[in-house]
Design a protein around this motif. Structure first.
Motif, mmCIF file in Angstrom:
data_model
loop_
_atom_site.group_PDB
_atom_site.id
_atom_site.type_symbol
_atom_site.label_atom_id
_atom_site.label_comp_id
_atom_site.label_asym_id
_atom_site.label_seq_id
_atom_site.Cartn_x
_atom_site.Cartn_y
_atom_site.Cartn_z
ATOM 1 N N VAL A 65 0.944 -1.230 -0.008
ATOM 2 C CA VAL A 65 -0.050 -0.052 -0.063
ATOM 3 C C VAL A 65 0.910 1.120 -0.091
ATOM 4 N N GLY A 66 2.045 1.308 0.424
ATOM 5 C CA GLY A 66 2.928 2.358 0.671
ATOM 6 C C GLY A 66 3.065 3.027 -0.955
ATOM 7 N N PRO A 67 3.613 2.271 -1.806
ATOM 8 C CA PRO A 67 3.795 2.662 -3.068
ATOM 9 C C PRO A 67 2.643 3.107 -3.797
ATOM 10 N N GLU A 68 1.300 2.482 -3.481
ATOM 11 C CA GLU A 68 0.046 2.840 -4.314
ATOM 12 C C GLU A 68 -0.011 4.178 -3.463
ATOM 13 N N SER A 69 0.051 4.679 -2.110
ATOM 14 C CA SER A 69 -0.517 5.748 -1.418
ATOM 15 C C SER A 69 0.488 6.939 -1.984
ATOM 16 N N TYR A 70 1.770 6.434 -2.334
ATOM 17 C CA TYR A 70 2.686 7.595 -2.771
ATOM 18 C C TYR A 70 2.257 8.043 -4.262
ATOM 19 N N GLN A 71 1.974 6.983 -5.107
ATOM 20 C CA GLN A 71 1.579 7.279 -6.465
ATOM 21 C C GLN A 71 0.151 8.197 -6.387
ATOM 22 N N CYS A 72 -0.944 7.665 -5.432
ATOM 23 C CA CYS A 72 -2.012 8.780 -5.521
ATOM 24 C C CYS A 72 -1.743 10.015 -5.002
ATOM 25 N N ALA A 73 -0.729 10.126 -4.051
ATOM 26 C CA ALA A 73 -0.435 11.298 -3.416
ATOM 27 C C ALA A 73 0.274 12.429 -4.212
ATOM 28 N N THR A 74 1.081 11.702 -5.348
ATOM 29 C CA THR A 74 1.759 12.577 -6.306
ATOM 30 C C THR A 74 1.349 12.656 -7.635
ATOM 31 N N GLU A 75 0.752 11.785 -8.106
ATOM 32 C CA GLU A 75 0.120 11.947 -9.671
ATOM 33 C C GLU A 75 -0.992 11.217 -10.043
ATOM 34 N N LEU A 76 -1.337 10.021 -9.360
ATOM 35 C CA LEU A 76 -2.705 9.309 -9.837
ATOM 36 C C LEU A 76 -3.780 9.743 -9.373
#
Length: 417
Positions: free
Chosen positions: A271-282
């Motif tokens: 979930v960490g990478p997913e949260s980072y992606q959502c927070a920055t671009e997705l």
């Protein structure tokens, strides 16, 4: 590096590690091994690159276009998921362009072996990754077929609550709301059941048991429709609000999976990478809270920038997804976007133009998963099979249908994806 080789049905199945630059702008620097799988039928058959949005599936599950074309498939694990993580774990290298560059390098190398036409596909965030790969490298493949693609406009996409207020059957929606209210009102009974999952190795030091539980309950309606048809539940299995605490928690756990989303172990990976992606671009959905407000202790807390990874700068950049949306609407050629009317992600679906030989198919009773094209009624089924055949320059082999339903092999893949 070949890690596995086995013969299955009419293809050979390989598990591979493929060396990639951690930063494609500086290919001379750090390297990492990206996990991949390869379905090999013939070097003269079409090739489909399946871009995963997360960790790769270890078992051999071919994408629908691969089955239809009797083609080959190379499946690419997303960087920072599974084993495909640079040792430096430099979060700035987790962006949509770097991921697209990963796929581009795979295509460039494998085209020296597989010289027939290439297509691309992906499911969920993998579908979005396929579109982004095509946007950045439009000449890598002849056509792209993303399924149930996921993206949002902003860190809390307001289109989602409006969708969830009208999706499906009203009685089903009311039953879900009743479960959410009951779970929050009875949290003193249910949170110890979540804490007891420490026996399975889950801890909740980052968010705490109470917050992890509340966040999961708030997401319950979204998650229910997101995976309807893939998970072992439907509207008839929703419990009443007065069932035992064990039954009520079991349903919340099945649908929202608090330990698999908000435990320390989940927040670190995957979930960490997913949260980072959502927070920055997705971006991310806005999960409806208004009707639950009196029962909430942490309202408004599910913004990706508030979630782990902690100690990492997360600045949201809307431009990549806005540019992608404009590209699909105005310029993208040979796209076949597959969505489902029940999926909350369809609230933020990409638009296309038939003038560019690009189309969007919406399954009226599903979420837009593999098998959707094969189950279309005529004449749509034949029309889209012809488009797929033209793009791949190969014949389509339709699966057997039984009374308009998917062949058993598609049903199996839907359950396991």
């Amino acid at each position: 590096m070949i890690r596995g080789d086995e013969s299955i049905d009419d293809f050979r199945f390989f598990t591979l590690d493929f060396e990639q630059p951690a930063d494609h702008r500086h290919p001379e620097g750090e390297k990492f091994l990206q996990r991949m799988t390869l379905f090999h039928r013939s070097v003269t058959a079409p090739m489909v690159i399946d871009t995963e949005g997360a960790e790769i599936f270890a078992e051999p599950i071919a994408a629908e276009p691969v089955d239809l074309l009797k083609g080959n498939q190379v499946t690419v694990e997303h960087r920072f998921y599974g084993t495909s993580t640079p040792a430096s774990r430099d979060w700035t290298l987790l962006d949509v362009w770097q991921s697209a560059a990963d796929a581009h390098r795979v295509v460039r190398v494998f085209k020296t072996i597989y010289g027939a036409r290439w297509l691309s596909t992906g499911v969920f965030r993998g579908g979005t990754a396929a579109l982004l790969h095509r946007y950045f490298y439009p000449n890598d493949v002849e056509g792209t077929i993303p399924y149930a693609e996921r993206h949002s406009l902003g860190l809390q996409d307001v289109r989602v609550p409006r969708f969830l207020a009208n999706v499906g059957d009203a009685a089903c929606r009311d039953s879900l709301k009743a479960v959410q209210r009951a779970a929050l009102a009875r949290r003193a009974e249910l949170t110890p059941l979540l804490a007891a999952q420490s026996e399975w190795g889950f801890t909740f030091d980052t968010l705490g048991v109470d917050k992890a539980f509340e966040f999961s309950v708030v997401r319950l309606s979204f998650n229910f429709w997101e995976y309807l048809g893939l998970a072992p539940y439907d509207c008839d299995t929703i419990p009443g609000p007065t069932v035992s605490a064990e039954e009520l928690f079991a349903f919340v756990d099945l649908v929202a999976g608090p330990a698999y989303t908000f435990s320390d172990q989940a927040l670190n990976s995957p979930v960490g990478p997913e949260s980072y992606q959502c927070a920055t671009e997705l971006g991310a959905p806005l999960y409806p809270e208004a009707e639950l407000w009196p029962l909430l202790r942490y309202p408004g807390g599910q913004v990706p920038t508030f979630l782990p990874p902690t100690g990492v700068a997360k600045v949201y950049n809307p431009l990549p997804m806005l540019k992608l949306e404009l590209w699909t609407r105005l310029h993208a050629r040979n796209l076949l976007i597959v969505d489902g009317a029940l999926s909350p992600w369809s609230a933020s679906a990409f638009g296309v133009s038939s003038r560019n030989d690009s189309y969007r198919v919406v399954d009226p009773a599903g979420i837009g998963f593999y098998g959707t094209l094969s189950a279309l009624p005529e004449p749509q089924r034949t029309f889209f099979f012809e488009r797929l055949s033209d793009w791949a320059d190969a014949p389509v082999h339709p699966p057997a249908l039984s009374q308009g339903k998917l062949a058993p092999r598609y049903e199996k893949r839907m359950r396991h994806r």
